[in-house]
Scaffold this motif. Structure first.
Motif, PDB file in Angstrom:
ATOM      1  N   GLY A 226       2.710  -1.257   4.284  1.00  0.00           N
ATOM      2  CA  GLY A 226       2.426   0.133   3.941  1.00  0.00           C
ATOM      3  C   GLY A 226       3.699   0.953   3.866  1.00  0.00           C
ATOM      4  O   GLY A 226       4.600   0.784   4.699  1.00  0.00           O
ATOM      5  N   ILE A 227       3.779   1.834   2.883  1.00  0.00           N
ATOM      6  CA  ILE A 227       4.992   2.628   2.690  1.00  0.00           C
ATOM      7  C   ILE A 227       4.638   3.983   2.101  1.00  0.00           C
ATOM      8  O   ILE A 227       3.625   4.136   1.403  1.00  0.00           O
ATOM      9  CB  ILE A 227       5.979   1.870   1.767  1.00  0.00           C
ATOM     10  N   TYR A 228       5.467   4.978   2.406  1.00  0.00           N
ATOM     11  CA  TYR A 228       5.296   6.329   1.864  1.00  0.00           C
ATOM     12  C   TYR A 228       6.454   6.607   0.904  1.00  0.00           C
ATOM     13  O   TYR A 228       7.566   6.903   1.352  1.00  0.00           O
ATOM     14  CB  TYR A 228       5.289   7.364   2.988  1.00  0.00           C
ATOM     15  N   PRO A 229       6.225   6.527  -0.395  1.00  0.00           N
ATOM     16  CA  PRO A 229       7.327   6.733  -1.346  1.00  0.00           C
ATOM     17  C   PRO A 229       7.994   8.106  -1.236  1.00  0.00           C
ATOM     18  O   PRO A 229       9.160   8.253  -1.611  1.00  0.00           O
ATOM     19  CB  PRO A 229       6.645   6.558  -2.715  1.00  0.00           C
ATOM     20  N   GLU A 230       7.280   9.112  -0.717  1.00  0.00           N
ATOM     21  CA  GLU A 230       7.897  10.434  -0.559  1.00  0.00           C
ATOM     22  C   GLU A 230       9.021  10.414   0.472  1.00  0.00           C
ATOM     23  O   GLU A 230       9.890  11.288   0.474  1.00  0.00           O
ATOM     24  CB  GLU A 230       6.852  11.462  -0.130  1.00  0.00           C
ATOM     25  N   GLY A 231       8.982   9.456   1.381  1.00  0.00           N
ATOM     26  CA  GLY A 231      10.032   9.316   2.376  1.00  0.00           C
ATOM     27  C   GLY A 231       9.754  10.014   3.689  1.00  0.00           C
ATOM     28  O   GLY A 231      10.130   9.536   4.747  1.00  0.00           O
ATOM     29  N   THR A 232       9.083  11.150   3.654  1.00  0.00           N
ATOM     30  CA  THR A 232       8.750  11.889   4.862  1.00  0.00           C
ATOM     31  C   THR A 232       7.507  12.727   4.594  1.00  0.00           C
ATOM     32  O   THR A 232       7.070  12.870   3.442  1.00  0.00           O
ATOM     33  CB  THR A 232       9.927  12.787   5.318  1.00  0.00           C
ATOM     34  N   ARG A 233       6.932  13.294   5.642  1.00  0.00           N
ATOM     35  CA  ARG A 233       5.680  14.031   5.492  1.00  0.00           C
ATOM     36  C   ARG A 233       5.844  15.302   4.647  1.00  0.00           C
ATOM     37  O   ARG A 233       6.854  15.993   4.735  1.00  0.00           O
ATOM     38  CB  ARG A 233       5.141  14.437   6.865  1.00  0.00           C
ATOM     39  N   SER A 234       4.824  15.580   3.851  1.00  0.00           N
ATOM     40  CA  SER A 234       4.798  16.834   3.095  1.00  0.00           C
ATOM     41  C   SER A 234       4.450  17.967   4.047  1.00  0.00           C
ATOM     42  O   SER A 234       3.452  17.905   4.774  1.00  0.00           O
ATOM     43  CB  SER A 234       3.751  16.757   1.976  1.00  0.00           C
ATOM     44  N   ARG A 235       5.263  19.004   4.047  1.00  0.00           N
ATOM     45  CA  ARG A 235       5.023  20.134   4.949  1.00  0.00           C
ATOM     46  C   ARG A 235       4.261  21.276   4.274  1.00  0.00           C
ATOM     47  O   ARG A 235       3.877  22.229   4.944  1.00  0.00           O
ATOM     48  CB  ARG A 235       6.365  20.655   5.496  1.00  0.00           C
ATOM     49  N   ASP A 236       4.076  21.180   2.967  1.00  0.00           N
ATOM     50  CA  ASP A 236       3.353  22.247   2.262  1.00  0.00           C
ATOM     51  C   ASP A 236       2.151  21.726   1.480  1.00  0.00           C
ATOM     52  O   ASP A 236       1.528  22.470   0.729  1.00  0.00           O
ATOM     53  CB  ASP A 236       4.300  23.002   1.317  1.00  0.00           C
ATOM     54  N   GLY A 237       1.808  20.455   1.665  1.00  0.00           N
ATOM     55  CA  GLY A 237       0.633  19.900   1.016  1.00  0.00           C
ATOM     56  C   GLY A 237       0.857  19.375  -0.391  1.00  0.00           C
ATOM     57  O   GLY A 237      -0.037  18.745  -0.959  1.00  0.00           O
TER      58      GLY A 237
ATOM     59  N   VAL B 139      -6.519  12.564   2.147  1.00  0.00           N
ATOM     60  CA  VAL B 139      -6.888  13.975   2.126  1.00  0.00           C
ATOM     61  C   VAL B 139      -7.369  14.365   3.521  1.00  0.00           C
ATOM     62  O   VAL B 139      -8.249  13.706   4.089  1.00  0.00           O
ATOM     63  CB  VAL B 139      -8.006  14.257   1.097  1.00  0.00           C
ATOM     64  N   GLY B 140      -6.768  15.399   4.104  1.00  0.00           N
ATOM     65  CA  GLY B 140      -7.250  15.953   5.359  1.00  0.00           C
ATOM     66  C   GLY B 140      -6.608  15.409   6.615  1.00  0.00           C
ATOM     67  O   GLY B 140      -6.899  15.895   7.718  1.00  0.00           O
ATOM     68  N   THR B 141      -5.706  14.428   6.510  1.00  0.00           N
ATOM     69  CA  THR B 141      -5.126  13.872   7.735  1.00  0.00           C
ATOM     70  C   THR B 141      -4.175  14.847   8.425  1.00  0.00           C
ATOM     71  O   THR B 141      -3.908  14.703   9.621  1.00  0.00           O
ATOM     72  CB  THR B 141      -4.375  12.553   7.455  1.00  0.00           C
TER      73      THR B 141
ATOM     74  N   VAL C 227       1.204  18.680  12.923  1.00  0.00           N
ATOM     75  CA  VAL C 227       2.548  18.526  13.469  1.00  0.00           C
ATOM     76  C   VAL C 227       2.623  19.194  14.839  1.00  0.00           C
ATOM     77  O   VAL C 227       2.196  20.335  15.017  1.00  0.00           O
ATOM     78  CB  VAL C 227       3.590  19.146  12.515  1.00  0.00           C
ATOM     79  N   GLY C 228       3.137  18.475  15.825  1.00  0.00           N
ATOM     80  CA  GLY C 228       3.253  19.001  17.181  1.00  0.00           C
ATOM     81  C   GLY C 228       2.081  18.668  18.080  1.00  0.00           C
ATOM     82  O   GLY C 228       2.150  18.882  19.297  1.00  0.00           O
TER      83      GLY C 228
ATOM     84  N   LEU D 152       0.867  -1.170   0.000  1.00  0.00           N
ATOM     85  CA  LEU D 152       0.000   0.000   0.000  1.00  0.00           C
ATOM     86  C   LEU D 152       0.907   1.224   0.000  1.00  0.00           C
ATOM     87  O   LEU D 152       1.576   1.504   0.996  1.00  0.00           O
ATOM     88  CB  LEU D 152      -0.930   0.007   1.210  1.00  0.00           C
ATOM     89  N   ALA D 153       0.954   1.927  -1.119  1.00  0.00           N
ATOM     90  CA  ALA D 153       1.843   3.084  -1.273  1.00  0.00           C
ATOM     91  C   ALA D 153       1.010   4.350  -1.199  1.00  0.00           C
ATOM     92  O   ALA D 153       0.150   4.590  -2.042  1.00  0.00           O
ATOM     93  CB  ALA D 153       2.591   3.004  -2.603  1.00  0.00           C
ATOM     94  N   SER D 154       1.280   5.173  -0.198  1.00  0.00           N
ATOM     95  CA  SER D 154       0.422   6.325   0.091  1.00  0.00           C
ATOM     96  C   SER D 154       1.202   7.628   0.118  1.00  0.00           C
ATOM     97  O   SER D 154       2.410   7.647   0.380  1.00  0.00           O
ATOM     98  CB  SER D 154      -0.254   6.115   1.455  1.00  0.00           C
ATOM     99  N   ASN D 155       0.477   8.737  -0.137  1.00  0.00           N
ATOM    100  CA  ASN D 155       1.044  10.048   0.190  1.00  0.00           C
ATOM    101  C   ASN D 155       1.121  10.172   1.704  1.00  0.00           C
ATOM    102  O   ASN D 155       0.538   9.366   2.435  1.00  0.00           O
ATOM    103  CB  ASN D 155       0.188  11.168  -0.421  1.00  0.00           C
ATOM    104  N   HIS D 156       1.844  11.168   2.181  1.00  0.00           N
ATOM    105  CA  HIS D 156       2.121  11.244   3.623  1.00  0.00           C
ATOM    106  C   HIS D 156       1.946  12.680   4.095  1.00  0.00           C
ATOM    107  O   HIS D 156       2.726  13.565   3.742  1.00  0.00           O
ATOM    108  CB  HIS D 156       3.549  10.767   3.882  1.00  0.00           C
ATOM    109  N   LEU D 157       0.911  12.890   4.930  1.00  0.00           N
ATOM    110  CA  LEU D 157       0.582  14.228   5.405  1.00  0.00           C
ATOM    111  C   LEU D 157       0.684  14.377   6.917  1.00  0.00           C
ATOM    112  O   LEU D 157       0.820  15.489   7.418  1.00  0.00           O
ATOM    113  CB  LEU D 157      -0.851  14.595   4.968  1.00  0.00           C
TER     114      LEU D 157
END
Length: 222
Positions: free
Chosen positions: A114-125, A151-153, A159-160, A36-41
């Motif tokens: 489950g994996i996030y191909p971006e590697g880390t969370r997107s900080r600007d969406g 969407v929306g997580t 963060v924080g 399961l490859a997902s975006n990461h927010l």
């Protein structure tokens, strides 16, 4: 045993409180190895996906969550283990390679990873360029990749924030991207890149994010 107990309680409660929009869940195979490859927010992404998918989904998590002491440490460890989280030492120079070995073990045992191909969370969406780890796993294990768009997580647990907030979220699962027999004769590096780009395009279609076109780097430590 604890997983079965929590999975019988948490998903109905989560759906009742947050009322997530869930689309395409039928695309997740009921059995057999799958990525399961997902975006990461948000940090919450690794809880949202396993909560909504009917089968157990393993994600990697910092080993700090498994080494706490006292009642809180014991609860945290039990919670993460019940969600299917697997510990990884991110400070280990060989952590990336070890995490791929852990993922391959899950897939070879017929599990979902489950994996996030971006590697880390997107900080600007925006959706950042995918790294090829997920493609490496899929090509090595010969298993499909199911793209996931969240969407929306980022509003569910900003963060924080230590506690989740009420927020409307949407989770969309795309059609499986099969790899069997598709890249015969294609150089391995090129196959990984082509498959990664295909997965990221599918994720963008599900999440509606603008594609950044560059890699997402972890923020430098102060």
């Amino acid at each position: 045993m604890l997983y079965q107990v929590l999975h019988g309680v948490v998903p109905p409660l989560f759906r009742l409180v947050w009322r997530p929009q869930v689309r395409g869940l039928e695309h997740v195979p009921a059995t057999g190895p799958v990525i399961l490859a997902s975006n990461h927010l948000s940090f919450a992404d690794s809880v949202v996906i396993p909560t909504l998918v009917p089968r157990r989904v393993a994600f990697l998590a910092k080993d700090d969550y498994f080494t706490g002491t006292g009642p809180k440490g014991a609860f945290t460890k039990a919670w993460f283990e019940a969600l299917g989280m697997l510990p990884v030492d991110r400070d280990d120079p060989q952590a990336a390679l070890k995490s791929l070995d852990v993922a391959l073990e899950v897939l070879r045992e017929g599990g979902a990873f489950g994996i996030y191909p971006e590697g880390t969370r997107s900080r600007d969406g925006r959706l950042y360029r995918g790294r090829t780890g997920a493609a490496h796993l899929a090509l090595t294990a010969g298993c499909p990749v199911v793209p996931v768009g969240l969407v929306g997580t980022e509003r569910l647990q900003p963060v924080g924030s230590n506690l989740p907030r009420l927020a409307r979220i949407r989770v969309s699962f795309g059609a499986p991207i099969e790899v069997a027999g598709r890249f015969e004769g294609v150089p391995l590096g090129r196959a990984r890149r082509e498959l990664t780009d295909e997965v990221m395009t599918a994720i963008a279609g599900l999440s509606g994010q603008e594609q950044a076109g560059v890699y997402n780097e972890r923020p430098a430590l102060a």
